[in-house]
Design a protein around this motif. Sequence first.
Motif, short mmCIF file in Angstrom:
data_model
loop_
_atom_site.label_atom_id
_atom_site.label_comp_id
_atom_site.label_asym_id
_atom_site.label_seq_id
_atom_site.Cartn_x
_atom_site.Cartn_y
_atom_site.Cartn_z
N LYS A 195 0.83 -1.20 0.00
CA LYS A 195 0.00 0.00 0.00
C LYS A 195 0.86 1.25 0.00
O LYS A 195 1.87 1.32 0.69
CB LYS A 195 -0.92 0.01 1.23
N ALA A 219 -0.42 7.02 3.07
CA ALA A 219 -1.52 7.98 2.95
C ALA A 219 -0.99 9.38 2.66
O ALA A 219 -1.54 10.12 1.84
CB ALA A 219 -2.35 7.98 4.24
N LYS A 224 -0.61 13.39 -1.11
CA LYS A 224 -1.52 12.54 -0.35
C LYS A 224 -2.29 11.60 -1.26
O LYS A 224 -2.46 11.86 -2.45
CB LYS A 224 -2.49 13.39 0.47
N ALA A 225 -2.75 10.51 -0.68
CA ALA A 225 -3.56 9.55 -1.43
C ALA A 225 -5.00 10.04 -1.49
O ALA A 225 -5.38 11.00 -0.80
CB ALA A 225 -3.49 8.19 -0.74
N ASN A 257 -8.97 10.22 -0.89
CA ASN A 257 -9.82 10.08 0.30
C ASN A 257 -9.11 10.46 1.60
O ASN A 257 -9.61 10.17 2.69
CB ASN A 257 -10.35 8.64 0.42
N VAL A 258 -7.93 11.08 1.49
CA VAL A 258 -7.23 11.55 2.68
C VAL A 258 -7.55 13.03 2.89
O VAL A 258 -7.41 13.84 1.98
CB VAL A 258 -5.70 11.37 2.55
N TYR A 312 -3.55 14.18 9.37
CA TYR A 312 -4.55 13.84 8.35
C TYR A 312 -5.58 12.86 8.90
O TYR A 312 -5.38 12.23 9.94
CB TYR A 312 -3.87 13.25 7.12
N LEU A 347 -8.16 9.62 7.71
CA LEU A 347 -8.48 8.60 6.71
C LEU A 347 -9.42 7.57 7.33
O LEU A 347 -9.10 6.97 8.36
CB LEU A 347 -7.20 7.92 6.20
N LYS A 348 -10.59 7.41 6.73
CA LYS A 348 -11.60 6.46 7.21
C LYS A 348 -11.95 6.70 8.68
O LYS A 348 -12.07 5.76 9.47
CB LYS A 348 -11.12 5.02 7.00
#
Length: 201
Positions: A44, A47, A72-73, A75-76, A114, A116-117
């Motif tokens: 992976k 992020a 950044k990836a 959805n971040v 950040y 994430l989810k």
Amino acid sequence: MNKLVQRTLAVIAASSLAFSGATAAIAAPQPAAASSISITAAKKAPAVTIEKIGTKTVKGSAKATIKPSYSKAKNVKIKSALVNVSKGKKLAAKNKKSVKLAAGTYKVTTSVKYQLKGKTSTVKKTQTLLVKKASTKKSVRMNGKTKNCPAGYPVKGNRTGSNKEWKYHLKGQRFYNITKPEECFKTAADARKAGYRASKI
């Protein structure tokens, strides 16, 4: 007597049939075991990745502006991006969105918070930053034994005889690559001010 013989023959026949069936079962090819499949999980991407800080060059007393630099990836969501700067043991800036720095060597710590989810995380990276002053020299003296001028001084000044014979060569001209300069200049104008005239070829 006949019945006894018949029973005996029947038992022998049944035994032979059972034996032949067992032999066939043993001889029959067994189904091959399922091949084991090695599955390597894809690595992976992080992020948030903090980018490398390059050397900055400033003119005179000007200052370089330093800001957090990152990628950044998807959805971040970035909550904050700040820098802490120190010079030697002295803290020059703390938790700043941007900072202006004069020439010198610094330690810059970039901190990015950040989400994430639904989970909040922070990534940090400390790097060495060099802010250097641009050279104010208009020319560099050479020994006439090498063909290469220093970076930033591409104009070759070639001296032959009196200064009336001094010529400067520009990249792309016929004799530029073979000329061993006695002086290298930033610009053709600087060479002319020093007494050189343009080479015609």
